[in-house]
Design an enzyme around this catalytic site. Sequence first.
Site, PDB file in Angstrom:
ATOM      1  N   LYS A  13       4.217 -23.109  19.471  1.00  0.00           N
ATOM      2  CA  LYS A  13       4.451 -22.871  18.040  1.00  0.00           C
ATOM      3  C   LYS A  13       3.975 -24.045  17.202  1.00  0.00           C
ATOM      4  CE  LYS A  13       8.992 -22.427  18.317  1.00  0.00           C
ATOM      5  NZ  LYS A  13       9.215 -22.646  19.760  1.00  0.00           N
ATOM      6  N   ARG A  88      16.621 -19.780  14.272  1.00  0.00           N
ATOM      7  CA  ARG A  88      16.842 -19.705  15.721  1.00  0.00           C
ATOM      8  C   ARG A  88      18.124 -18.964  16.060  1.00  0.00           C
ATOM      9  NH1 ARG A  88      13.654 -24.637  17.256  1.00  0.00           N
ATOM     10  NH2 ARG A  88      13.875 -25.082  19.443  1.00  0.00           N
ATOM     11  N   ARG A 127       4.529 -32.550  29.504  1.00  0.00           N
ATOM     12  CA  ARG A 127       3.840 -32.957  28.273  1.00  0.00           C
ATOM     13  C   ARG A 127       4.278 -34.334  27.771  1.00  0.00           C
ATOM     14  NH1 ARG A 127       6.384 -28.648  23.821  1.00  0.00           N
ATOM     15  NH2 ARG A 127       8.461 -29.545  23.790  1.00  0.00           N
ATOM     16  N   ARG A 161       9.251 -36.563  25.095  1.00  0.00           N
ATOM     17  CA  ARG A 161      10.463 -36.262  24.334  1.00  0.00           C
ATOM     18  C   ARG A 161      11.681 -36.401  25.226  1.00  0.00           C
ATOM     19  NH1 ARG A 161       9.625 -30.815  20.884  1.00  0.00           N
ATOM     20  NH2 ARG A 161      11.782 -30.585  21.571  1.00  0.00           N
ATOM     21  N   ARG A 172      17.563 -25.366  27.052  1.00  0.00           N
ATOM     22  CA  ARG A 172      16.871 -24.882  25.841  1.00  0.00           C
ATOM     23  C   ARG A 172      16.403 -23.436  26.028  1.00  0.00           C
ATOM     24  NH1 ARG A 172      12.712 -29.568  25.286  1.00  0.00           N
ATOM     25  NH2 ARG A 172      11.781 -28.337  23.619  1.00  0.00           N
TER      26      ARG A 172
HETATM   27  P1  AMP Z   1      12.092 -28.081  19.043  1.00  0.00           P
HETATM   28  O1  AMP Z   1      11.222 -29.276  18.773  1.00  0.00           O
HETATM   29  O2  AMP Z   1      11.798 -26.936  18.138  1.00  0.00           O
HETATM   30  O3  AMP Z   1      12.116 -27.685  20.488  1.00  0.00           O
HETATM   31  O4  AMP Z   1      13.590 -28.535  18.670  1.00  0.00           O
HETATM   32  C1  AMP Z   1      14.208 -29.631  19.323  1.00  0.00           C
HETATM   33  C2  AMP Z   1      15.720 -29.498  19.203  1.00  0.00           C
HETATM   34  O5  AMP Z   1      16.107 -29.569  17.822  1.00  0.00           O
HETATM   35  C3  AMP Z   1      16.299 -28.173  19.689  1.00  0.00           C
HETATM   36  O6  AMP Z   1      16.480 -28.119  21.100  1.00  0.00           O
HETATM   37  C4  AMP Z   1      17.623 -28.142  18.928  1.00  0.00           C
HETATM   38  O7  AMP Z   1      18.563 -29.050  19.484  1.00  0.00           O
HETATM   39  C5  AMP Z   1      17.218 -28.705  17.568  1.00  0.00           C
HETATM   40  N1  AMP Z   1      16.755 -27.621  16.656  1.00  0.00           N
HETATM   41  C6  AMP Z   1      15.492 -27.415  16.188  1.00  0.00           C
HETATM   42  N2  AMP Z   1      15.443 -26.355  15.385  1.00  0.00           N
HETATM   43  C7  AMP Z   1      16.704 -25.865  15.336  1.00  0.00           C
HETATM   44  C8  AMP Z   1      17.314 -24.758  14.672  1.00  0.00           C
HETATM   45  N3  AMP Z   1      16.594 -23.924  13.890  1.00  0.00           N
HETATM   46  N4  AMP Z   1      18.639 -24.566  14.851  1.00  0.00           N
HETATM   47  C9  AMP Z   1      19.390 -25.385  15.616  1.00  0.00           C
HETATM   48  N5  AMP Z   1      18.881 -26.444  16.286  1.00  0.00           N
HETATM   49  C10 AMP Z   1      17.552 -26.683  16.144  1.00  0.00           C
END
Ligand code: AMP
Length: 218
Positions: A13, A88, A127, A161, A172
Amino acid sequence: MKVVLFGPPGAGKGTQARILGSARGWVVLTSGDMVRAMAARPDEPGLGIKQVMESGALIDDQLMIGAVEARLSEDDCRESFILDGFPRTLVQASALDQWLERLQARLDRVIEIQVGDDFLIERITGRFGCVNCGAGYHDLHRPTEVSGICDECGSSHLERRSDDGVTAVRNRLAQYHARTSPLLPYYRQQGLLYCVPGLGPVQEVSRRISEIINGLGQ
Ligand code: AMP
């Protein structure tokens, strides 16, 4: 155009949002980046958010909704934006709908990037990226030419990360299936959902997304 890029962690994404945003000049709002910025604050809420994030769980809906709505209220998001990683949960999706409705606006497309779990775990755990210029790499599929040095800018500041370890990734994915994938029928019912296969070269996935944006895709 107001677009949501949807899909499990590691589906691509972020990469696709960046490509689409720079091709069309649309703002890209990456909720994970917003959460990482909150988690980097050395205060108590920041530490709490960091802990939740590193476990692979989702952060509080109201906190996320407030942060996203504040950013979407800025002028540069009035016509077009790309949401990457938000909404989400059903609570977030319905808050976004209500917020847009108040502005007499609506989403135009929700594009799901489809990748199976087995591929995702391998993709995510391998990654890493350059902190200096943002270039992305992978242990197997895109290693740096010289170990430990970014091909693009020569920096040695390469990082993984903190939530890309196997345990957090499994959590996740579990969160995705339990709390995020129920949004698919929600958007399908509204006639907004489009799906693209997320495997294959990045440019090929971008081309499929572009076709949908141009009104040509399925
Ligand atoms: P991502 O980089 O999109 O994988 O997001 C990293 C982490 O940020 C996720 O595993 C959640 O802990 C938090 N996070 C990101 N977007 C959201 C969201 N829309 N709602 C809740 N937590 C989020």
